[in-house]
Design a protein around this motif. Structure first.
Motif, mmCIF file in Angstrom:
data_model
loop_
_atom_site.group_PDB
_atom_site.id
_atom_site.type_symbol
_atom_site.label_atom_id
_atom_site.label_comp_id
_atom_site.label_asym_id
_atom_site.label_seq_id
_atom_site.Cartn_x
_atom_site.Cartn_y
_atom_site.Cartn_z
ATOM 1 N N GLN A 285 0.836 -1.213 0.000
ATOM 2 C CA GLN A 285 0.000 0.000 0.000
ATOM 3 C C GLN A 285 0.871 1.263 0.000
ATOM 4 N N THR A 286 1.826 1.293 0.923
ATOM 5 C CA THR A 286 2.654 2.492 1.091
ATOM 6 C C THR A 286 3.514 2.741 -0.145
ATOM 7 N N ILE A 287 4.119 1.671 -0.680
ATOM 8 C CA ILE A 287 4.916 1.816 -1.905
ATOM 9 C C ILE A 287 4.060 2.394 -3.023
ATOM 10 N N GLY A 288 2.833 1.915 -3.100
ATOM 11 C CA GLY A 288 1.906 2.403 -4.125
ATOM 12 C C GLY A 288 1.710 3.911 -4.025
ATOM 13 N N GLN A 289 1.491 4.393 -2.807
ATOM 14 C CA GLN A 289 1.249 5.837 -2.635
ATOM 15 C C GLN A 289 2.513 6.632 -2.987
ATOM 16 N N ILE A 290 3.674 6.089 -2.628
ATOM 17 C CA ILE A 290 4.936 6.760 -2.958
ATOM 18 C C ILE A 290 5.154 6.792 -4.481
ATOM 19 N N ASP A 291 4.886 5.669 -5.140
ATOM 20 C CA ASP A 291 4.985 5.641 -6.615
ATOM 21 C C ASP A 291 4.080 6.706 -7.235
ATOM 22 N N TYR A 292 2.899 6.835 -6.662
ATOM 23 C CA TYR A 292 1.915 7.810 -7.165
ATOM 24 C C TYR A 292 2.434 9.236 -6.975
ATOM 25 N N LEU A 293 2.963 9.523 -5.783
ATOM 26 C CA LEU A 293 3.453 10.879 -5.495
ATOM 27 C C LEU A 293 4.660 11.223 -6.373
ATOM 28 N N LEU A 294 5.514 10.221 -6.632
ATOM 29 C CA LEU A 294 6.643 10.440 -7.542
ATOM 30 C C LEU A 294 6.132 10.734 -8.948
ATOM 31 N N ASP A 295 5.149 9.958 -9.357
ATOM 32 C CA ASP A 295 4.577 10.122 -10.693
ATOM 33 C C ASP A 295 3.922 11.498 -10.857
ATOM 34 N N GLN A 296 3.334 11.980 -9.760
ATOM 35 C CA GLN A 296 2.692 13.311 -9.780
ATOM 36 C C GLN A 296 3.722 14.428 -9.583
ATOM 37 N N ASP A 297 4.992 14.035 -9.409
ATOM 38 C CA ASP A 297 6.078 15.001 -9.269
ATOM 39 C C ASP A 297 5.948 15.850 -7.996
ATOM 40 N N LEU A 298 5.404 15.243 -6.941
ATOM 41 C CA LEU A 298 5.189 15.979 -5.689
ATOM 42 C C LEU A 298 6.281 15.703 -4.661
ATOM 43 N N ILE A 299 7.073 14.634 -4.886
ATOM 44 C CA ILE A 299 8.141 14.291 -3.947
ATOM 45 C C ILE A 299 9.439 13.970 -4.703
ATOM 46 N N THR A 300 10.535 13.924 -3.935
ATOM 47 C CA THR A 300 11.820 13.512 -4.513
ATOM 48 C C THR A 300 12.247 12.187 -3.895
ATOM 49 N N GLU A 301 13.138 11.490 -4.588
ATOM 50 C CA GLU A 301 13.623 10.194 -4.128
ATOM 51 C C GLU A 301 15.155 10.227 -4.147
ATOM 52 N N VAL A 302 15.765 9.857 -3.008
ATOM 53 C CA VAL A 302 17.238 9.819 -2.938
ATOM 54 C C VAL A 302 17.657 8.482 -2.330
ATOM 55 N N LYS A 303 18.679 7.850 -2.927
ATOM 56 C CA LYS A 303 19.183 6.577 -2.403
ATOM 57 C C LYS A 303 20.423 6.852 -1.556
ATOM 58 N N ASP A 304 20.472 6.331 -0.320
ATOM 59 C CA ASP A 304 21.643 6.590 0.523
ATOM 60 C C ASP A 304 22.721 5.512 0.341
ATOM 61 N N GLU A 305 23.817 5.635 1.077
ATOM 62 C CA GLU A 305 24.959 4.725 0.879
ATOM 63 C C GLU A 305 24.620 3.286 1.264
ATOM 64 N N ASN A 306 23.553 3.082 2.068
ATOM 65 C CA ASN A 306 23.136 1.714 2.429
ATOM 66 C C ASN A 306 22.117 1.134 1.456
ATOM 67 N N GLY A 307 21.792 1.883 0.434
ATOM 68 C CA GLY A 307 20.825 1.395 -0.552
ATOM 69 C C GLY A 307 19.374 1.648 -0.174
ATOM 70 N N VAL A 308 19.152 2.464 0.868
ATOM 71 C CA VAL A 308 17.774 2.768 1.297
ATOM 72 C C VAL A 308 17.309 4.037 0.585
ATOM 73 N N TYR A 309 16.059 4.014 0.123
ATOM 74 C CA TYR A 309 15.484 5.183 -0.543
ATOM 75 C C TYR A 309 14.796 6.106 0.470
ATOM 76 N N TRP A 310 15.036 7.404 0.302
ATOM 77 C CA TRP A 310 14.418 8.416 1.173
ATOM 78 C C TRP A 310 13.573 9.359 0.317
ATOM 79 N N TYR A 311 12.423 9.728 0.875
ATOM 80 C CA TYR A 311 11.477 10.542 0.121
ATOM 81 C C TYR A 311 11.215 11.855 0.852
ATOM 82 N N ALA A 312 11.151 12.932 0.066
ATOM 83 C CA ALA A 312 10.874 14.243 0.657
ATOM 84 C C ALA A 312 9.880 14.995 -0.212
ATOM 85 N N LYS A 313 9.101 15.837 0.461
ATOM 86 C CA LYS A 313 8.136 16.683 -0.279
ATOM 87 C C LYS A 313 8.910 17.735 -1.078
ATOM 88 N N LYS A 314 8.461 17.995 -2.295
ATOM 89 C CA LYS A 314 9.128 19.010 -3.134
ATOM 90 C C LYS A 314 8.803 20.405 -2.647
#
Ligand code: ZN
Length: 314
Positions: A285-314
């Motif tokens: 469910q949560t991944i789905g909402q994040i995919d949607y927000l990325l698609d709507q260009d409302l958030i950013t996605e950054v991968k850290d050195e451990n391979g974890v993705y972090w999301y922030a509001k634009k």
């Protein structure tokens, strides 16, 4: 002729529907769960319609989930038709099947799930035990007309499953809909491994929304759904489902206002109680909402050195 057969399911859905259809060919769409109770219900339904199991010429599958494909073995004279992704499951393709555990574990890692929950990768890996022993005799492609059923067209509608088809008869304005749209429950766009293990994961919720929007373009009078009752208010229900999903996504967006978060952190905030017992479903469910927000260009996605993705509001 279309004849509905309801069989019991040992999951929360309770029951699943099969549809016996008779045109030039006699076919059954979906064949329940692999339990003796389900087989009995299917046999009875076919008998009530005036036929025997041996009379069925084709088994047609809407998708590969175990409550839809359980009894493909029970029809000795039938061809079995479905999506290429169903084929990989039924053949127990070793490269495909063996990739599933790693697929789910990789997802948990990139979602920032703590190690103590890594055992979920095994729980998320779907078992092949509930599948029938037969394999497909024919693969269905998007836009194909189903043999023996003039005017019945397969429409690929991924999202709920990576193998999902609906079957649409324009003349009758009727559709056999699988789990694309269910009257009383919203269908879950599950995260499922790709057919090619090297491919990226599919964005199931975006696929699902696109599939729902396909329904809006068709003059559908009735959907014979995979679970529960027939649907006649298709447009209304599709708009309602899309709207509700948008509202959920906006709640997630609000959580990203103060600082970046990973999927697991968001998941715990949205599902503070159920996340532990239903980690797989809630993460989907949560991944789905994040995919949607990325698609709507409302958030950013950054991968850290451990391979974890972090999301922030634009
Ligand atoms: Zn399903």
């Amino acid at each position: 002729m279309i004849h509905k057969i309801i069989s019991p399911v040992p999951f929360p859905e309770g029951t699943v529907n099969s549809y016996l259809i008779k045109d030039d060919a006699l076919s059954i769409v979906d064949v329940g769960t692999k339990t003796p109770e389900a087989l009995e219900a299917i046999k009875k339904g076919i008998k009530d319609a005036g036929y025997q199991m041996e009379d069925i010429e084709q088994v047609i599958l809407t998708h590969h989930h175990p409550d839809h494909v359980g009894w493909i073995d029970a029809f000795p004279n039938a061809k079995v038709l479905g999506h290429i992704y169903v084929d990989a499951w039924l053949r127990r393709d070793p490269v495909f099947i063996n990739s599933h555990y790693d697929f789910y574990l990789d997802r948990l890692k990139e979602e920032g799930v703590p190690e103590e929950y890594y055992f979920w990768a095994k729980k998320m890996t779907r078992s092949i035990e509930m599948l029938g022993e037969r394999t497909l005799t024919g693969v269905i492609h998007d836009g194909d007309e189903i043999p023996g059923h003039k005017g019945l067209i397969a429409i690929e509608t991924l999202g709920h499953a990576q193998s999902h088809f609906v079957f649409w008869n324009e003349e009758k304005k009727a559709m056999i809909g699988g789990d694309l749209l269910i009257a009383n429950i919203s269908s879950n766009p599950l995260i499922e491994p790709p057919l090619n293990p090297k491919a990226k994961r599919a964005k199931s919720l975006l696929q699902y929304n696109a599939s729902l929007k396909k329904l809006l373009t068709l003059p559908i009078d009735k959907i014979y759904s995979g679970h529960g009752s027939e649907i006649t208010n298709v447009q209304e229900l599709v708009h309602e489902r899309l709207e509700r999903q948008h509202i959920r996504a906006m709640k997630v967006l609000k959580l990203l206002e103060e600082r970046p978060k990973n999927i697991f952190q968001i998941n715990v905030e949205i599902f503070p109680i159920p996340y532990k017992s239903q980690l797989g479903l809630t993460l989907s469910q949560t991944i789905g909402q994040i995919d949607y927000l990325l698609d709507q260009d409302l958030i950013t996605e950054v991968k850290d050195e451990n391979g974890v993705y972090w999301y922030a509001k634009k």
